[in-house]
Design a protein around this motif. Structure first.
Motif, mmCIF file in Angstrom:
data_model
loop_
_atom_site.group_PDB
_atom_site.id
_atom_site.type_symbol
_atom_site.label_atom_id
_atom_site.label_comp_id
_atom_site.label_asym_id
_atom_site.label_seq_id
_atom_site.Cartn_x
_atom_site.Cartn_y
_atom_site.Cartn_z
ATOM 1 N N SER A 98 0.909 -1.144 0.292
ATOM 2 C CA SER A 98 -0.168 -0.317 -0.081
ATOM 3 C C SER A 98 0.691 1.583 -0.053
ATOM 4 O O SER A 98 0.944 2.107 -0.785
ATOM 5 N N LEU A 99 1.769 1.559 1.023
ATOM 6 C CA LEU A 99 3.027 2.109 1.212
ATOM 7 C C LEU A 99 4.003 2.970 -0.581
ATOM 8 O O LEU A 99 3.267 3.901 -0.840
ATOM 9 N N LEU A 100 3.874 1.998 -1.200
ATOM 10 C CA LEU A 100 4.621 1.580 -2.532
ATOM 11 C C LEU A 100 3.298 2.419 -3.353
ATOM 12 O O LEU A 100 3.936 2.960 -4.230
ATOM 13 N N VAL A 101 2.652 1.994 -3.309
ATOM 14 C CA VAL A 101 1.419 2.134 -3.897
ATOM 15 C C VAL A 101 1.256 3.740 -4.220
ATOM 16 O O VAL A 101 1.196 4.667 -5.291
ATOM 17 N N ALA A 102 1.259 4.477 -2.813
ATOM 18 C CA ALA A 102 0.731 5.244 -2.354
ATOM 19 C C ALA A 102 1.911 6.201 -3.011
ATOM 20 O O ALA A 102 1.785 7.324 -3.401
ATOM 21 N N LYS A 103 3.574 5.443 -2.463
ATOM 22 C CA LYS A 103 4.595 6.737 -2.921
ATOM 23 C C LYS A 103 4.691 6.861 -4.284
ATOM 24 O O LYS A 103 4.593 7.796 -4.882
ATOM 25 N N GLY A 104 4.249 6.086 -5.603
ATOM 26 C CA GLY A 104 4.491 5.666 -6.688
ATOM 27 C C GLY A 104 3.208 7.405 -6.672
ATOM 28 O O GLY A 104 3.598 7.638 -8.088
ATOM 29 N N LEU A 105 1.827 6.782 -6.493
ATOM 30 C CA LEU A 105 1.340 7.367 -7.294
ATOM 31 C C LEU A 105 1.506 9.705 -6.723
ATOM 32 O O LEU A 105 1.811 10.033 -7.641
ATOM 33 N N ARG A 106 1.794 9.562 -5.882
ATOM 34 C CA ARG A 106 2.406 10.763 -5.167
ATOM 35 C C ARG A 106 3.835 11.545 -6.167
ATOM 36 O O ARG A 106 3.628 12.572 -6.357
ATOM 37 N N ALA A 107 4.638 10.523 -6.384
ATOM 38 C CA ALA A 107 6.221 10.958 -6.823
ATOM 39 C C ALA A 107 6.063 10.897 -8.452
ATOM 40 O O ALA A 107 6.373 12.144 -8.728
ATOM 41 N N GLY A 162 6.816 14.605 -10.049
ATOM 42 C CA GLY A 162 7.597 14.660 -11.126
ATOM 43 C C GLY A 162 7.284 15.656 -12.094
ATOM 44 O O GLY A 162 8.113 16.726 -12.592
ATOM 45 N N TYR A 163 6.005 16.038 -12.265
ATOM 46 C CA TYR A 163 5.515 17.180 -13.492
ATOM 47 C C TYR A 163 5.042 18.474 -12.999
ATOM 48 O O TYR A 163 5.435 19.484 -13.430
ATOM 49 N N VAL A 164 5.000 18.514 -11.478
ATOM 50 C CA VAL A 164 4.624 19.453 -10.337
ATOM 51 C C VAL A 164 5.721 20.110 -11.214
ATOM 52 O O VAL A 164 5.632 21.525 -11.164
ATOM 53 N N SER A 165 6.841 19.718 -10.367
ATOM 54 C CA SER A 165 8.139 20.249 -10.546
ATOM 55 C C SER A 165 8.455 20.994 -11.259
ATOM 56 O O SER A 165 9.355 22.088 -10.872
ATOM 57 N N VAL A 180 10.560 2.902 -6.335
ATOM 58 C CA VAL A 180 9.818 3.249 -6.524
ATOM 59 C C VAL A 180 9.512 4.863 -6.748
ATOM 60 O O VAL A 180 8.538 5.138 -7.710
ATOM 61 N N ALA A 181 9.905 5.898 -6.373
ATOM 62 C CA ALA A 181 9.295 6.943 -5.861
ATOM 63 C C ALA A 181 10.463 7.596 -7.221
ATOM 64 O O ALA A 181 9.706 8.530 -8.073
ATOM 65 N N SER A 182 11.568 7.259 -6.826
ATOM 66 C CA SER A 182 12.206 7.936 -8.328
ATOM 67 C C SER A 182 11.469 7.000 -9.774
ATOM 68 O O SER A 182 11.601 8.861 -10.448
ATOM 69 N N MET A 183 11.472 6.537 -9.944
ATOM 70 C CA MET A 183 10.861 5.777 -11.533
ATOM 71 C C MET A 183 9.751 5.986 -12.027
ATOM 72 O O MET A 183 9.284 7.227 -12.239
ATOM 73 N N SER A 184 8.513 6.589 -10.630
ATOM 74 C CA SER A 184 7.470 7.551 -10.339
ATOM 75 C C SER A 184 8.254 8.946 -11.264
ATOM 76 O O SER A 184 6.838 9.564 -11.689
ATOM 77 N N SER A 185 8.672 9.580 -10.658
ATOM 78 C CA SER A 185 8.576 10.687 -10.768
ATOM 79 C C SER A 185 9.795 10.820 -12.640
ATOM 80 O O SER A 185 9.643 12.122 -12.355
ATOM 81 N N ALA A 186 10.446 10.069 -12.123
ATOM 82 C CA ALA A 186 11.196 10.073 -13.878
ATOM 83 C C ALA A 186 9.677 10.243 -14.544
ATOM 84 O O ALA A 186 9.853 10.712 -15.665
ATOM 85 N N LEU A 187 8.991 8.912 -14.574
ATOM 86 C CA LEU A 187 7.839 9.028 -15.495
ATOM 87 C C LEU A 187 6.798 10.682 -15.534
ATOM 88 O O LEU A 187 6.491 11.275 -16.613
ATOM 89 N N GLY A 188 6.973 11.088 -14.513
ATOM 90 C CA GLY A 188 6.014 12.080 -14.628
ATOM 91 C C GLY A 188 6.767 12.980 -15.169
ATOM 92 O O GLY A 188 6.329 14.004 -15.721
#
Length: 397
Positions: A8-17, A21-24, A141-149
């Protein structure tokens, strides 16, 4: 790692990241498009970090009264409200207020109130032997998701070309997506055990056995964070926009690859830490990345700057999972939530002062003084950390 709470943490973290990623990357373009100056962009970034630091402090004082799930659900609701507010508001001071009380993240890393809660939850669901690997996967997970963002930062340009929307309206749509991602993250948090954290209501009391080490680490991390605040992703993107005329789509591609390199580095960090220890891994991967920052303002062409960004991306974040694991390792289990907050709050507050300074400097010249200063400060942090903690070893070393 198959514990339901971890998933659950990894899923939520990925969504937030993904949203971060694009907001920044879009935040400085959005604010400049509204007619704001680089200094005002820095003020908004500073407000986000300052507000996150104060809210994280509140978490450290009161989190023990509530289950972690309830607090994370509340944070997700605040994230959704932040996205809606940025999608609707265009005036400077209201945006500063929303940035201060909201969850907007101008950095490629996580500086929000989610961080200590997720760290405390994660540390309570894995063994000492699996802790570093768990934090590495969390960071991966955070970094991969942020990269996609970061790649998603090109979507407003696509929308403008396909629909005729203005650039401002297209970016406001991305803030709406940010709010939707928050709702999805909240849905993931619903699967956390309702009682998790409730059996540790005194865990956020004043530190005892680990007080000296935690406070010293908090001071060192603050020094590092102050340097990092000069080059949060929004400020780095602003420098690339100003110095080389890089578009949002091109910047998104660059930060996608740096994010991908960062993600792979987390896996390498686990192997390196097993061989040379957590502190050595934190320091000896961080030093060369700081040298890249110092060199970047002097390069004559954008290709050299991108190359240095790639090298830095492969090295600079290896200390993230190792740092998180190290803090959790050298304190008693009952003091881990407090330690996570105490080391997170000063980082957020220290980094809050930097973006406005970076914005001021970039408003004067595009040379890259914030990058030069950040590299110098980070090298000082590395050397101090090595000198003070090389003999303080976690249980598994």
């Amino acid at each position: 790692m198959r514990h339901p709470a971890v998933i659950s943490l990894l899923v939520a973290k990925g969504l937030r990241a993904f949203g971060d990623g694009y907001v920044s990357l879009l935040l400085p373009l959005y604010l400049l498009g509204l007619g704001f100056t680089p200094l005002q962009v820095g003020v908004v970034a500073t407000a986000t970090l300052l507000g996150s630091g104060l809210m994280t402090l509140a978490v450290s004082l009161y989190a023990g009264r509530y289950p972690y799930r309830a607090l994370l659900l509340g944070a997700a609701a605040l994230m959704a409200a932040t996205g809606v507010a940025f999608a609707l508001e265009t005036r400077f001071w209201p945006l500063v207020v929303v940035a201060f009380v909201g969850t907007l993240n101008p950095s490629s890393g996580d500086v929000s109130i989610f961080l200590p809660l997720e760290h405390a939850t994660l540390s309570r669901t894995v063994s000492d032997e699996g802790r570093t690997a768990a934090f590495a996967r969390y960071s991966l997970v955070a970094s991969m998701s942020s990269a996609l963002g970061a790649l998603a930062a090109a979507l407003p340009a696509v929308l403008v070309g396909a629909t005729g929307l203005t650039s401002t309206a297209a970016i406001q749509g991305m803030f709406g997506l940010y709010a939707l991602l928050a709702c999805m993250a909240g849905w993931a948090y619903r699967d956390l055990p309702a009682e998790l954290g409730a059996d540790a209501r005194q865990a956020t009391a004043a530190l005892e056995k680990s007080k000296k080490n935690v406070y010293t680490l908090a001071a060192l991390f603050s020094l590092d964070a102050f340097g990092g605040g000069l080059i949060v992703q929004s400020m780095m993107a602003l420098w690339l926009y100003q110095r080389f005329g890089l578009s949002a789509a091109a910047a998104g591609t660059v930060f996608f690859w740096t994010g991908l390199l960062t993600a792979l580095s987390y896996l390498a960090a686990v192997r390196i830490a097993k061989r040379i220890g957590l502190v050595n891994t934190m320091v000896f991967t961080h030093l060369p990345s700081s040298l890249c920052l110092i060199a970047m303002p002097f390069v004559p062409d954008v290709s050299y700057a991108i190359a240095l960004l790639f090298i830095r991306g492969a090295l600079s974040q290896m200390d993230v999972p190792t740092r998180s694991s190290y803090v959790m390792a050298i304190v008693p289990p009952a003091e881990r939530p407090a330690a996570a907050s105490v080391t997170s709050v000063p980082r957020s507050l220290a980094s809050a002062a930097s973006p406005v300074l970076a914005g001021y400097l970039l408003g004067l010249t595009s040379f890259g003084w914030p990058l030069l200063a950040a590299g110098t400060i980070k090298i000082s942090y590395d050397l101090l950390l090595l000198a003070m903690f090389r003999k303080v070893r976690p249980p598994e070393e």
